[in-house]
Scaffold this motif. Structure first.
Motif, mmCIF file in Angstrom:
data_model
loop_
_atom_site.group_PDB
_atom_site.id
_atom_site.type_symbol
_atom_site.label_atom_id
_atom_site.label_comp_id
_atom_site.label_asym_id
_atom_site.label_seq_id
_atom_site.Cartn_x
_atom_site.Cartn_y
_atom_site.Cartn_z
ATOM 1 N N ILE A 90 0.729 -1.560 0.060
ATOM 2 C CA ILE A 90 0.137 -0.261 -0.104
ATOM 3 C C ILE A 90 0.526 1.441 0.379
ATOM 4 O O ILE A 90 1.504 1.181 0.945
ATOM 5 C CB ILE A 90 -1.108 -0.017 1.013
ATOM 6 N N SER A 91 0.126 2.091 -0.646
ATOM 7 C CA SER A 91 1.314 3.621 -0.579
ATOM 8 C C SER A 91 0.559 4.597 -0.538
ATOM 9 O O SER A 91 0.020 5.156 -0.679
ATOM 10 C CB SER A 91 1.429 3.519 -2.331
ATOM 11 N N PRO A 92 1.159 5.155 1.100
ATOM 12 C CA PRO A 92 -0.115 6.115 1.388
ATOM 13 C C PRO A 92 0.554 7.504 1.647
ATOM 14 O O PRO A 92 0.845 7.777 0.347
ATOM 15 C CB PRO A 92 1.194 5.603 3.296
ATOM 16 N N VAL A 93 -1.248 8.279 1.615
ATOM 17 C CA VAL A 93 -0.209 9.417 1.133
ATOM 18 C C VAL A 93 -0.337 10.556 2.000
ATOM 19 O O VAL A 93 -0.303 11.578 1.843
ATOM 20 C CB VAL A 93 -2.184 10.288 0.290
ATOM 21 N N ASP A 94 0.070 9.666 3.100
ATOM 22 C CA ASP A 94 -0.036 10.865 4.009
ATOM 23 C C ASP A 94 0.623 9.527 5.561
ATOM 24 O O ASP A 94 -0.168 8.381 5.734
ATOM 25 C CB ASP A 94 -0.763 11.938 4.381
ATOM 26 N N LEU A 95 0.397 10.822 6.829
ATOM 27 C CA LEU A 95 0.654 10.332 7.576
ATOM 28 C C LEU A 95 -0.204 9.785 9.181
ATOM 29 O O LEU A 95 -0.424 11.120 9.353
ATOM 30 C CB LEU A 95 2.146 9.777 8.701
ATOM 31 N N ASP A 96 -1.215 9.697 9.443
ATOM 32 C CA ASP A 96 -2.413 9.169 10.726
ATOM 33 C C ASP A 96 -1.899 8.926 11.507
ATOM 34 O O ASP A 96 -0.803 7.845 12.063
ATOM 35 C CB ASP A 96 -3.722 9.301 10.159
ATOM 36 N N LEU A 97 -1.242 10.133 12.266
ATOM 37 C CA LEU A 97 -0.589 9.412 14.082
ATOM 38 C C LEU A 97 -1.760 10.072 14.938
ATOM 39 O O LEU A 97 -2.668 10.619 15.108
ATOM 40 C CB LEU A 97 0.154 10.617 14.310
ATOM 41 N N VAL A 98 -1.617 9.014 16.232
ATOM 42 C CA VAL A 98 -3.143 10.032 17.112
ATOM 43 C C VAL A 98 -1.877 10.192 18.758
ATOM 44 O O VAL A 98 -1.072 9.048 18.951
ATOM 45 C CB VAL A 98 -3.082 8.491 17.690
ATOM 46 N N VAL A 99 -2.121 10.973 19.420
ATOM 47 C CA VAL A 99 -1.296 11.232 20.316
ATOM 48 C C VAL A 99 -1.859 11.695 21.126
ATOM 49 O O VAL A 99 -3.177 11.923 21.526
ATOM 50 C CB VAL A 99 -0.917 12.971 19.163
ATOM 51 N N ALA A 100 -1.122 11.343 22.335
ATOM 52 C CA ALA A 100 -1.676 11.562 23.671
ATOM 53 C C ALA A 100 -2.250 13.187 24.111
ATOM 54 O O ALA A 100 -1.213 14.161 23.403
ATOM 55 C CB ALA A 100 -0.984 11.229 25.191
ATOM 56 N N ASP A 101 -3.079 13.681 24.541
ATOM 57 C CA ASP A 101 -3.411 14.672 24.971
ATOM 58 C C ASP A 101 -2.399 15.713 25.366
ATOM 59 O O ASP A 101 -2.167 16.832 24.883
ATOM 60 C CB ASP A 101 -4.443 15.054 26.040
#
Length: 225
Positions: free
Chosen positions: A108-119
């Motif tokens: 798969i070739s992602p178009v972006d990076l999606d991060l979940v970060v602590a508050d």
């Protein structure tokens, strides 16, 4: 395409005279259409607003061209930067979306990076990615408390303070349920936390991503370290 910074009750980063081929990308990036322009709005008091505007002028067009599919997305290089910068600073983060599948080895070739970060770390990520920040980390009235966007060769977007609403009405691969079931994948010498593959399959099926589901089904199941 021309760019304008407009100040009223808040600050708007505006796009004018957007080429037709970039309009779908502008919509996908969450810009709001009004009075002949497209904009993203931020509070006056948000940190790094001036730096983000400088970067925005330089980087928003390449970002939109990547979304439109007219330029390659160097997601590997961007993820290496994210791992190096955030890991070195002790940020509590994990990877979701298509990139979380790509680091498992799916073609798969992602178009972006999606991060979940602590508050508590959401604004600090803006500090750490300041040289590529194109939208300052700001409070949002969404399923999360914070959102930020940077361009490190590829787009990096992160949400912070994700609440139970992320899993309503259905469980997602970026909400508290996923956060409680994270697995560790080894990629390029880094250990990256990602959602369970079964959960990402369910989300992909719900979104009608037939080819992605097929690729997930072909992926060998391994026991997380």
């Amino acid at each position: 395409m021309s760019l304008v910074r407009y100040r009223r009750h808040d600050t708007e980063f505006r796009l004018l005279d957007v080429p037709d081929e970039l309009l779908p990308a502008v919509r996908k990036a969450g810009f709001t259409a009004a009075d002949g322009h497209w904009s993203r709005s931020f509070p006056f008091a948000v940190a790094h607003l001036d730096e983000a505007w400088v970067n925005f002028q330089r980087l928003i067009e390449p970002a939109l061209r990547q979304i439109a599919g007219s330029e390659p997305v160097p997601w590997r290089e961007a993820l290496d930067e994210v791992c190096r910068r955030l890991g070195g600073a002790g940020v509590d983060w994990w990877l979701t979306g298509s990139a979380a599948l790509a680091v498992r080895g799916l073609p798969i070739s992602p178009v972006d990076l999606d991060l979940v970060v602590a508050d508590a770390d959401a604004r600090r990520v803006g500090d750490l990615l300041l040289d590529g920040l194109i939208e300052p980390v700001a409070r949002v009235d969404w399923f999360c408390r914070w959102f930020g966007r940077a361009m490190l060769g590829a787009r990096v977007e992160w949400v912070g303070g994700v609440g139970p609403g992320a899993d309503q009405p259905e469980i997602t691969d970026f909400g508290p349920v996923a956060a409680g079931r994270l697995e560790v994948v080894r990629w390029e010498g880094y250990e990256i936390r990602v959602p369970p593959l079964a959960l990402q399959r369910a989300v992909s099926a719900r979104r009608g991503l037939v080819e992605r589901v097929r690729l997930i089904d072909r992926q060998p199941r391994t026991t997380p370290p």
